[in-house]
Design a protein around this motif. Structure first.
Motif, short mmCIF file in Angstrom:
data_model
loop_
_atom_site.label_atom_id
_atom_site.label_comp_id
_atom_site.label_asym_id
_atom_site.label_seq_id
_atom_site.Cartn_x
_atom_site.Cartn_y
_atom_site.Cartn_z
N ALA A 105 -1.18 2.77 -6.56
CA ALA A 105 -2.46 2.26 -6.07
C ALA A 105 -2.27 1.40 -4.83
O ALA A 105 -3.04 1.49 -3.87
CB ALA A 105 -3.15 1.45 -7.17
N ARG A 106 -1.23 0.56 -4.82
CA ARG A 106 -0.96 -0.28 -3.66
C ARG A 106 -0.61 0.57 -2.44
O ARG A 106 -1.05 0.29 -1.32
CB ARG A 106 0.20 -1.23 -3.96
CG ARG A 106 -0.18 -2.42 -4.83
CD ARG A 106 1.01 -3.34 -5.00
NE ARG A 106 0.64 -4.57 -5.69
CZ ARG A 106 1.50 -5.55 -5.96
NH1 ARG A 106 2.77 -5.43 -5.59
NH2 ARG A 106 1.11 -6.63 -6.58
N GLN A 107 0.20 1.59 -2.65
CA GLN A 107 0.60 2.44 -1.53
C GLN A 107 -0.60 3.20 -0.97
O GLN A 107 -0.77 3.29 0.25
CB GLN A 107 1.68 3.42 -1.97
CG GLN A 107 3.02 2.75 -2.22
CD GLN A 107 4.12 3.76 -2.50
OE1 GLN A 107 3.84 4.94 -2.73
NE2 GLN A 107 5.34 3.30 -2.52
N LEU A 108 -1.45 3.73 -1.86
CA LEU A 108 -2.62 4.47 -1.40
C LEU A 108 -3.60 3.55 -0.68
O LEU A 108 -4.23 3.94 0.30
CB LEU A 108 -3.30 5.16 -2.58
CG LEU A 108 -2.52 6.35 -3.15
CD1 LEU A 108 -3.16 6.82 -4.46
CD2 LEU A 108 -2.45 7.49 -2.15
N SER A 109 -3.72 2.32 -1.16
CA SER A 109 -4.59 1.35 -0.49
C SER A 109 -4.08 1.06 0.91
O SER A 109 -4.85 1.02 1.88
CB SER A 109 -4.67 0.06 -1.31
OG SER A 109 -5.46 -0.91 -0.66
N ALA A 110 -2.75 0.87 1.04
CA ALA A 110 -2.16 0.60 2.36
C ALA A 110 -2.26 1.82 3.27
O ALA A 110 -2.39 1.68 4.48
CB ALA A 110 -0.70 0.19 2.19
N GLY A 137 -4.72 3.85 3.51
CA GLY A 137 -6.04 3.84 4.14
C GLY A 137 -6.58 5.22 4.44
O GLY A 137 -7.15 5.44 5.51
N ARG A 163 -8.97 8.43 4.57
CA ARG A 163 -10.41 8.64 4.66
C ARG A 163 -10.69 10.14 4.53
O ARG A 163 -9.83 10.97 4.83
CB ARG A 163 -10.96 8.14 6.00
CG ARG A 163 -10.75 6.65 6.24
CD ARG A 163 -11.69 5.82 5.36
NE ARG A 163 -11.56 4.39 5.64
CZ ARG A 163 -10.73 3.58 4.99
NH1 ARG A 163 -9.94 4.07 4.04
NH2 ARG A 163 -10.66 2.30 5.29
N ARG A 200 -9.69 12.67 -2.53
CA ARG A 200 -10.12 11.74 -1.48
C ARG A 200 -10.38 12.44 -0.15
O ARG A 200 -11.39 12.17 0.51
CB ARG A 200 -9.04 10.66 -1.30
CG ARG A 200 -9.36 9.62 -0.23
CD ARG A 200 -10.57 8.80 -0.58
NE ARG A 200 -10.69 7.63 0.29
CZ ARG A 200 -11.78 6.88 0.38
NH1 ARG A 200 -12.84 7.17 -0.36
NH2 ARG A 200 -11.81 5.85 1.17
N ARG A 251 4.30 -0.52 5.90
CA ARG A 251 3.20 0.27 6.47
C ARG A 251 3.41 0.33 7.98
O ARG A 251 3.33 -0.69 8.67
CB ARG A 251 1.84 -0.36 6.16
CG ARG A 251 0.64 0.43 6.70
CD ARG A 251 -0.65 -0.33 6.44
NE ARG A 251 -1.84 0.47 6.72
CZ ARG A 251 -2.40 0.61 7.92
NH1 ARG A 251 -1.88 -0.01 8.98
NH2 ARG A 251 -3.47 1.36 8.08
#
Length: 279
Positions: free
Chosen positions: A3-8, A10, A12, A34, A122
């Motif tokens: 989850a952290r990696q996917l959040s970083a 970004g 779209r 996504r 990142r």
């Protein structure tokens, strides 16, 4: 961690994403939901694992582009990519992956070094083609197969020299120090844990130098005094205010990669080896 990696990352809707390491296909499926399955490209080096991932994704009605190949090479046939995600740890960012990232694109990967277990970074592609960005949390992942290291042989115990030390092993545990130390002492390996219920740090270099510290004493081996070098670096790190993980970053160029502190221009330089004195 995912989850952290996917959040970083970004991502779209509409972004083209390359994933290095399909594994079970779980993260691949999240990316499909996504950005659309037609925009997801994933590679896996293990053929049997890749087949299982394909079966898992078929069950979910998802059909991204999957290929069994070495992730270090990326997937040039479908480049460029807006995002690249590497769930396996890298010792250095392969030039092939850097070259497949679109202008303004982002690469997220856990990095690993012989001085630290893992830290996720990142990196964004700059106008000049370099990649640059900050570390944002620790993460211990299995290294990419081509990035695994061989074990070093034992040190020459006939060169053992023992002394007292005021540097407690736990002061070397924070990831911020490990990142700083990895840049200052390239090639030196550090591990830590317990030996006979005593907090202990082990250091080793390819030239046979080594150090074992714990319980207020240290024993050094070989031509370098690795513990004296670490004491000096830890003192510098303390003088800088013991910066945390997020204070460090990395820049990747066509000539290699380097770590920096606070800003890309503040590159952390390697220290000169210190010869061991007779103790």
């Amino acid at each position: 961690m995912a989850a952290r990696q996917l959040s970083a990352l970004g991502v779209r809707p509409g972004h083209r994403v390359l994933e290095i390491g399909t594994a079970t296909g779980y993260v691949t499926a999240l990316l499909c939901r996504r950005v659309g399955e037609e925009n997801v490209f994933s590679v896996e080096i293990d053929g049997s694992l890749g087949a299982q991932a394909r079966a898992n994704l078929d069950t979910e009605g998802l059909h991204p582009t999957l290929q069994v190949t070495d992730g270090a090479m990326g997937l040039a046939d479908h480049a460029p990519y807006d995002r690249i995600l590497a769930p396996c740890a890298l010792r250095e960012v392969p030039t092939s992956l850097a070259g497949q990232l679109a202008p303004g694109g982002v690469l997220v990967a856990p990095m690993t070094d012989v001085f630290y277990g893992g830290a996720t970074v990142r990196l964004a592609r700059q106008d000049n083609g370099d990649l640059s960005g900050r570390f944002f949390h620790g993460a211990s992942y299995m290294p990419m197969r081509s990035h695994r290291l061989e074990k070093l042989g034992p040190p020459d115990t006939t060169t053992a020299r023992r002394r007292e030390t005021n540097l407690a092993p736990e002061r070397l545990y924070p990831l911020g120090f490990a990142l700083y130390g990895s840049a200052c002492l390239p090639g030196v390996r550090m591990t830590h844990g317990f030996h006979q219920d005593v907090r202990t740090v082990w250091l080793q270099a390819e030239d046979g130098s080594a150090a074992v510290a714990g319980g207020g004493t240290v024993t050094v081996y070989g031509p370098r005094d690795l513990w004296a070098e670490v004491e000096e670096i830890e003192s510098e790190y303390a003088d800088r205010g013991r910066p945390d993980t997020a204070s460090f970053g990395m820049t990747v160029t066509s000539h290699g990669q380097h770590l920096w502190l606070d800003a890309p221009a503040e590159v952390i330089s390697a220290k000169s080896p210190r010869e061991a004195a007779s103790l």
